[in-house]
Scaffold this motif. Structure first.
Motif, mmCIF file in Angstrom:
data_model
loop_
_atom_site.group_PDB
_atom_site.id
_atom_site.type_symbol
_atom_site.label_atom_id
_atom_site.label_comp_id
_atom_site.label_asym_id
_atom_site.label_seq_id
_atom_site.Cartn_x
_atom_site.Cartn_y
_atom_site.Cartn_z
ATOM 1 N N LEU A 9 0.833 -1.203 0.000
ATOM 2 C CA LEU A 9 0.000 0.000 0.000
ATOM 3 C C LEU A 9 0.873 1.262 0.000
ATOM 4 O O LEU A 9 0.632 2.190 -0.772
ATOM 5 N N ARG A 10 1.914 1.237 0.826
ATOM 6 C CA ARG A 10 2.777 2.426 0.873
ATOM 7 C C ARG A 10 3.467 2.650 -0.476
ATOM 8 O O ARG A 10 3.579 3.780 -0.955
ATOM 9 N N ALA A 11 3.892 1.561 -1.115
ATOM 10 C CA ALA A 11 4.566 1.698 -2.421
ATOM 11 C C ALA A 11 3.604 2.266 -3.469
ATOM 12 O O ALA A 11 3.979 3.098 -4.294
ATOM 13 N N ILE A 12 2.357 1.829 -3.407
ATOM 14 C CA ILE A 12 1.359 2.315 -4.374
ATOM 15 C C ILE A 12 1.071 3.799 -4.138
ATOM 16 O O ILE A 12 1.052 4.597 -5.075
ATOM 17 N N GLU A 13 0.902 4.162 -2.881
ATOM 18 C CA GLU A 13 0.590 5.569 -2.592
ATOM 19 C C GLU A 13 1.759 6.477 -2.965
ATOM 20 O O GLU A 13 1.552 7.612 -3.388
ATOM 21 N N ARG A 14 2.964 5.929 -2.833
ATOM 22 C CA ARG A 14 4.126 6.717 -3.268
ATOM 23 C C ARG A 14 4.097 6.906 -4.783
ATOM 24 O O ARG A 14 4.300 7.992 -5.300
ATOM 25 N N LEU A 15 3.798 5.816 -5.504
ATOM 26 C CA LEU A 15 3.785 5.885 -6.971
ATOM 27 C C LEU A 15 2.721 6.846 -7.493
ATOM 28 O O LEU A 15 2.986 7.664 -8.373
ATOM 29 N N ILE A 16 1.516 6.746 -6.961
ATOM 30 C CA ILE A 16 0.449 7.614 -7.482
ATOM 31 C C ILE A 16 0.460 8.974 -6.804
ATOM 32 O O ILE A 16 -0.310 9.858 -7.163
ATOM 33 N N ASN A 17 1.349 9.100 -5.833
ATOM 34 C CA ASN A 17 1.553 10.391 -5.192
ATOM 35 C C ASN A 17 0.293 10.935 -4.524
ATOM 36 O O ASN A 17 -0.024 12.119 -4.634
ATOM 37 N N ARG A 18 -0.433 10.055 -3.917
ATOM 38 C CA ARG A 18 -1.588 10.508 -3.136
ATOM 39 C C ARG A 18 -1.996 9.421 -2.148
ATOM 40 O O ARG A 18 -1.658 8.256 -2.317
ATOM 41 N N ARG A 19 -2.734 9.872 -1.140
ATOM 42 C CA ARG A 19 -3.239 8.929 -0.162
ATOM 43 C C ARG A 19 -4.599 8.449 -0.643
ATOM 44 O O ARG A 19 -5.463 9.247 -1.011
ATOM 45 N N ILE A 20 -4.779 7.143 -0.688
ATOM 46 C CA ILE A 20 -6.065 6.596 -1.128
ATOM 47 C C ILE A 20 -7.048 6.686 0.032
ATOM 48 O O ILE A 20 -6.705 6.368 1.172
ATOM 49 N N GLU A 21 -8.229 7.131 -0.287
ATOM 50 C CA GLU A 21 -9.217 7.354 0.768
ATOM 51 C C GLU A 21 -9.629 6.049 1.454
ATOM 52 O O GLU A 21 -9.935 5.053 0.795
ATOM 53 N N ARG A 22 -9.631 6.062 2.794
ATOM 54 C CA ARG A 22 -10.041 4.896 3.576
ATOM 55 C C ARG A 22 -11.551 4.948 3.776
ATOM 56 O O ARG A 22 -12.068 6.000 4.193
ATOM 57 N N VAL A 23 -12.219 3.855 3.497
ATOM 58 C CA VAL A 23 -13.658 3.798 3.725
ATOM 59 C C VAL A 23 -13.914 2.786 4.840
ATOM 60 O O VAL A 23 -13.369 1.685 4.809
ATOM 61 N N VAL A 24 -14.728 3.191 5.805
ATOM 62 C CA VAL A 24 -15.058 2.297 6.911
ATOM 63 C C VAL A 24 -16.382 1.602 6.614
ATOM 64 O O VAL A 24 -17.342 2.245 6.200
ATOM 65 N N VAL A 25 -16.405 0.300 6.758
ATOM 66 C CA VAL A 25 -17.666 -0.435 6.680
ATOM 67 C C VAL A 25 -17.811 -1.133 8.027
ATOM 68 O O VAL A 25 -17.089 -2.097 8.308
ATOM 69 N N ASP A 26 -18.676 -0.603 8.833
ATOM 70 C CA ASP A 26 -18.777 -1.127 10.203
ATOM 71 C C ASP A 26 -19.079 -2.615 10.188
ATOM 72 O O ASP A 26 -19.905 -3.085 9.416
ATOM 73 N N GLY A 27 -18.425 -3.310 11.075
ATOM 74 C CA GLY A 27 -18.627 -4.752 11.133
ATOM 75 C C GLY A 27 -17.621 -5.507 10.282
ATOM 76 O O GLY A 27 -17.523 -6.721 10.363
ATOM 77 N N PHE A 28 -16.886 -4.794 9.431
ATOM 78 C CA PHE A 28 -15.923 -5.458 8.560
ATOM 79 C C PHE A 28 -14.523 -4.861 8.648
ATOM 80 O O PHE A 28 -13.549 -5.582 8.802
ATOM 81 N N THR A 29 -14.457 -3.543 8.514
ATOM 82 C CA THR A 29 -13.121 -2.948 8.409
ATOM 83 C C THR A 29 -12.519 -2.700 9.790
ATOM 84 O O THR A 29 -13.236 -2.583 10.775
ATOM 85 N N VAL A 30 -11.192 -2.627 9.811
ATOM 86 C CA VAL A 30 -10.515 -2.288 11.059
ATOM 87 C C VAL A 30 -10.216 -0.794 11.036
ATOM 88 O O VAL A 30 -10.060 -0.196 9.980
ATOM 89 N N ASP A 31 -10.150 -0.239 12.224
ATOM 90 C CA ASP A 31 -9.946 1.196 12.360
ATOM 91 C C ASP A 31 -8.446 1.477 12.414
ATOM 92 O O ASP A 31 -7.756 1.042 13.324
ATOM 93 N N GLU A 32 -7.964 2.193 11.413
ATOM 94 C CA GLU A 32 -6.525 2.448 11.314
ATOM 95 C C GLU A 32 -6.003 3.182 12.544
ATOM 96 O O GLU A 32 -4.968 2.842 13.102
ATOM 97 N N ALA A 33 -6.764 4.192 12.979
ATOM 98 C CA ALA A 33 -6.314 5.020 14.100
ATOM 99 C C ALA A 33 -6.222 4.198 15.383
ATOM 100 O O ALA A 33 -5.357 4.417 16.221
#
Ligand code: AMP
Length: 439
Positions: free
Chosen positions: A360-384
């Motif tokens: 993920l870090r390599a991809i964000e470096r290549l495209i030069n942007r942070r990809i938006e994180r989407v939360v789906v409650d019950g499925f995704t983990v909270d990055e923070a």
């Protein structure tokens, strides 16, 4: 992305202009505006262009024009050779050549593996002008004597970077050795590694060089987001999203052939029509699957990177990365399947933060942007809420959907972008937010 020019102003002949009108093209794309005059001029060309930019027409049209202006020799041998990395791309380029050449007496033939050699040998007995081929099968015909390259005037290497990735360098060199010394050479590549530059140096003489757009424009046209989700919860999340957001034409990328088969099975068992597309399948099964997907009869196509190279579906609305690719450039290629020729598309990546953080870090470096994180409650983990590296010892195993971080009530699931309180999530335009819409 369109220029102000017309195709007529580029010097194309009337029967070609008519075919373009039939195809509904009104203006040349930037690669066509620059590439067509360069190729008509007869010199070599080095072009940096990705799929989706209209690159096929940029070489196919001037080649057709050149061949229609000088009638073929009596021996009926091919005068143009286009090499592509995959069968799908060969079939697709051949179809484009035939459609642009609809009103001219120029014959094109696709030569690729996975189908009967005998049938192709038979087709090669008739005079042919353009061969669109994958390297392996072309070499089979050369060694059997069913095809001769002694009359080739124009040689095209399409998606040269991908050919090198797939290990075709020796095959390409063997093929180049069979071509007449006097010829026009065109090289198209999305990326320029030192290997590509070396190949270009050996192949091209004083080439015109065109780069149509900064490397990642495809990425800019695509609405990109990701869900942080443990690997073993990805399948359930995907099923949830397909149902919830009513995606009806989804291309899902899997890292392995086996993974593609398994996921297609699991989706089918969940009542979502899905099939896998990869190199282990017979060519006719692949063609059938692709056709069903293109006609939107098949809801989900699960493909590996290589098999997906040739997929050309107009305005494919949704691409899902079930796993991130190891090579960051492949991410750009994958999401380039959507948002083609000016249309918008969406790409969602399912990322296991423990296993795929590095990619993920390599991809964000290549495209030069942070990809938006989407939360789906019950499925995704909270990055923070995640510890920097490892989960705490008392945390449940990844994939336990009802851990303390997760919503215990699936009926109250909501989807929102992380860190943007109050903002609605960016939705797929394919029916999301409108429960009745069908894509
Ligand atoms: P390519 O990059 O050659 O794979 O082309 C991408 C897609 O754009 C194909 O579906 C083409 O049919 C389409 N296309 C190519 N040139 C034009 C044009 N000038 N206007 C509209 N669509 C085009």
């Amino acid at each position: 992305m369109q220029s102000d020019l017309t195709f007529a102003a580029l010097g194309l002949a009337e029967p070609l202009l008519r075919a373009l009108t039939d195809a509904g093209y009104t203006e040349p794309t930037p690669i066509q505006a620059k590439g067509i005059p360069a190729v008509l001029g007869g010199g070599d060309l080095l072009a940096a262009a990705q799929t989706g930019t209209g690159k096929t027409a940029s070489f196919a049209l001037p080649i057709l024009q050149r061949l229609m202006e000088a009638p073929r020799a009596r021996n009926g041998r091919p005068r143009a050779l286009i090499l592509t990395p995959t069968r799908e791309l060969a079939a697709q380029v051949d179809a484009s050549v035939r459609s642009y050449g609809e009103h001219v007496a120029v014959r094109s033939l696709a030569i690729y593996g996975g189908v009967s050699l005998f049938g192709q040998s038979k087709a090669l007995r008739r005079p042919v002008d353009i061969i669109v081929a994958t390297p392996g099968r072309l070499l089979d015909h050369l060694s059997q004597g069913t095809l001769k390259l002694s009359d080739i005037e124009v040689f095209v290497l399409d998606e040269a970077d991908r050919m090198l990735d797939m290990g075709f360098i020796h095959d390409i060199k063997k093929i180049m050795a069979k071509l007449p010394a006097q010829r026009q050479n065109l090289l198209f590549s999305a990326t320029f590694s030192p290997e590509i530059r070396a190949l270009a140096e050996g192949l091209l003489h004083n080439p015109a060089s065109i780069e149509v757009a900064p490397r990642n424009t495809t990425a800019e046209r695509v609405d990109q987001s990701l869900c942080l989700v443990p690997q073993n919860a990805k399948r359930d999340l995907l099923i949830h999203l397909i149902r919830e957001r009513q995606w009806f034409q989804v291309l899902v990328f899997s890292r392995t052939k086996h993974g593609a088969d398994r996921l297609a099975d699991q989706l089918s068992r969940a009542g979502i029509p899905a099939e896998a597309l990869h190199g282990n399948k017979a060519q006719n099964a692949r063609t059938r699957t692709l056709d069903a997907f293109k006609r939107a009869r098949l809801q989900v196509l699960v493909a590996t990177d290589i098999a997906a190279r040739g997929i050309d579906v107009d305005q494919l609305p949704m691409v899902v990365n079930f796993e991130l690719p190891n090579v960051p450039e492949d991410y750009v290629h994958r999401i380039g399947r959507t948002g083609r020729a000016g249309a918008e598309g969406s790409a969602l990546s399912l990322v296991d933060p423990d296993a795929e953080g590095k990619q993920l870090r390599a991809i964000e470096r290549l495209i030069n942007r942070r990809i938006e994180r989407v939360v789906v409650d019950g499925f995704t983990v909270d990055e923070a809420a995640r510890p920097a590296q490892r989960p705490p010892r008392d945390a449940q195993a990844p994939g336990q959907r009802h851990s303390h971080r997760h919503n215990k009530n699936p009926a109250r699931q909501s989807e929102r972008p992380q860190g943007r309180d109050g903002n609605p999530p960016r939705r797929s335009r394919n029916g999301a937010g409108n429960p009745r819409a069908r894509g």
